[in-house]
Design a protein around this motif. Structure first.
Motif: not given
Ligand code: PLP
Length: 367
Positions: A186-199, A274-284
């Motif tokens: 992923k665009n910010l990849g760990a050196y193994g599995d990991g995840g986060m919830v932001v809220t 890229v739809a109007e108003g969007n900033e794409h980060v191109f993971y793919a």
């Protein structure tokens, strides 16, 4: 000239000294679980996304699953999402006992068709999960309007889109929560599995903090039925080294995407919209091509990496049979699954490699 689809080693080399020190530091202190690095990366990712809280978990899949559990989702509830995503989105729903309702996607952005979402909402609909696919935000303006009007909660799958913006606002900050994956690719990849919830929802954050450690606030006093799902200190340390570089890496991904767009001008390759108003980060960097099999054969022959995200839409997967969908039910997803092709896109790609990719694809199409 071989062009790997992904080159994680190049990034490691550029950070090696700092990275080795950060990982060794954790080993010296031996606080592997819930060490200070975890709280620090939670704070930094939350700030980055524009939310109040970040809750580190074991994977992006768990970020989705635990969020749904924290919201009290269960049998009898319905969750609307896209069939054009990674299976994890749907696994998170089915594990709660709730039912997945698929809605077809927009032909240009590959994201949920928001008009069709409105039609799919019933009395049982509790949650909508937009997936910001390939790194491009879903139309969150329209989606949030519909969700608020109909009293449905929105949970964002940001696994592929950390840092992407819609109308200036980062994904993960629109819905009740955003789910992030730190899987190595992923665009910010760990050196193994990991995840986060932001809220920014304090009650939800509080519940998630309990759920990830066996349902307790205080050790051995279990208030709710929980899980073992934590982001470990070594992964947090890795992410702390990488996060300050994420913006520059995203810019570099955009430059690669621009170079491809230029290279495919006048060809039958449909480059990303890229739809109007969007900033794409191109993971793919995902194009639509005619005669995909021939293009793939040429890429393989030239040693150019590629991926097909995804060859079978989820409503037609064996594991989703019980949901009762069949061929023809979600025609846009079905058609696009036969046309999409993702090409190498990462900061370290050279101009010569980009040219190699373009000329191989164009050559295969006789252009
Ligand atoms: C990668 C991904 C996930 C799952 O993340 P893991 O960290 O691998 O569990 C979920 N949804 C989408 C769209 C993904 O791309």
């Amino acid at each position: 000239m071989p062009v790997p689809f992904l080159d994680l080693r190049a990034q490691y080399r550029s950070l090696k000294e700092q990275m080795d020190r950060a990982v060794l530091d954790v080993m010296e202190r031996c606080q592997f679980i819930m060490g200070p690095e975890v709280a620090r990366i939670e704070e930094e990712i939350a700030r980055f996304c524009g939310t109040r809280f970040g809750i580190g978990v074991a994977s992006g899949t768990d970020a989705l699953h635990l969020s749904l559990v924290a919201m009290g989702l269960g049998p009898g509830d319905e969750v609307i999402t896209t069939p054009f995503t990674f299976i994890a989105t749907v696994e998170a729903v089915s594990k709660t006992g709730a039912r997945t309702v698929f809605v077809d996607i927009d032909e240009d952005t590959f994201n949920l068709d928001v008009d069709q979402v409105a039609d799919a909402i019933t009395d049982r609909t509790k949650v909508i999960i937009p997936v910001h696919l390939y790194g491009q935000p879903c139309d969150m303006t329209a989606l949030m309007e519909i969700a608020q009007e109909r009293g449905v909660t929105v949970l964002e799958d940001c696994a592929q889109a950390l840092g992407a913006r819609h109308r200036g606002r980062r994904v993960g900050s629109f819905g009740i929560a955003g789910c992030i994956s730190f899987f190595p690719s992923k665009n910010l990849g760990a050196y193994g599995d990991g995840g986060m919830v932001v809220t920014s929802d304090e009650a939800l954050a509080d519940r998630l903090r309990m759920l990830r450690v066996h349902g307790c606030r205080r050790k051995y006093y279990h208030e709710i039925d929980g899980f073992n799902s934590r982001l470990d200190s070594i992964q947090a340390a890795v992410l702390l080294v990488k996060l300050p570089h994420l913006e520059e890496w995203t810019q570099a991904r955009r430059r690669v995407a621009d170079a491809y767009n230029e290279g495919f001008k006048g060809s039958s390759v449909h480059t990303p919209v890229v739809a109007e108003g969007n900033e794409h980060v191109f993971y793919a960097y995902t194009v639509k091509v005619p005669r995909r099999d021939e293009v793939i054969a040429a890429l393989e022959k030239a040693g150019v990496g590629y991926a097909v995200y995804y060859p079978v839409p989820l409503h037609l997967q064996d594991c989703c049979k019980a949901l009762g969908y069949g061929p023809g039910d979600l025609p846009v997803s079905e058609r696009l699954s036969g046309e999409v092709l993702s090409l190498p896109v990462y900061p370290e790609l050279t101009d010569a490699q980009i040219e190699e990719v373009v000329s191989t694809v164009r050559g295969a199409l006789g252009e």
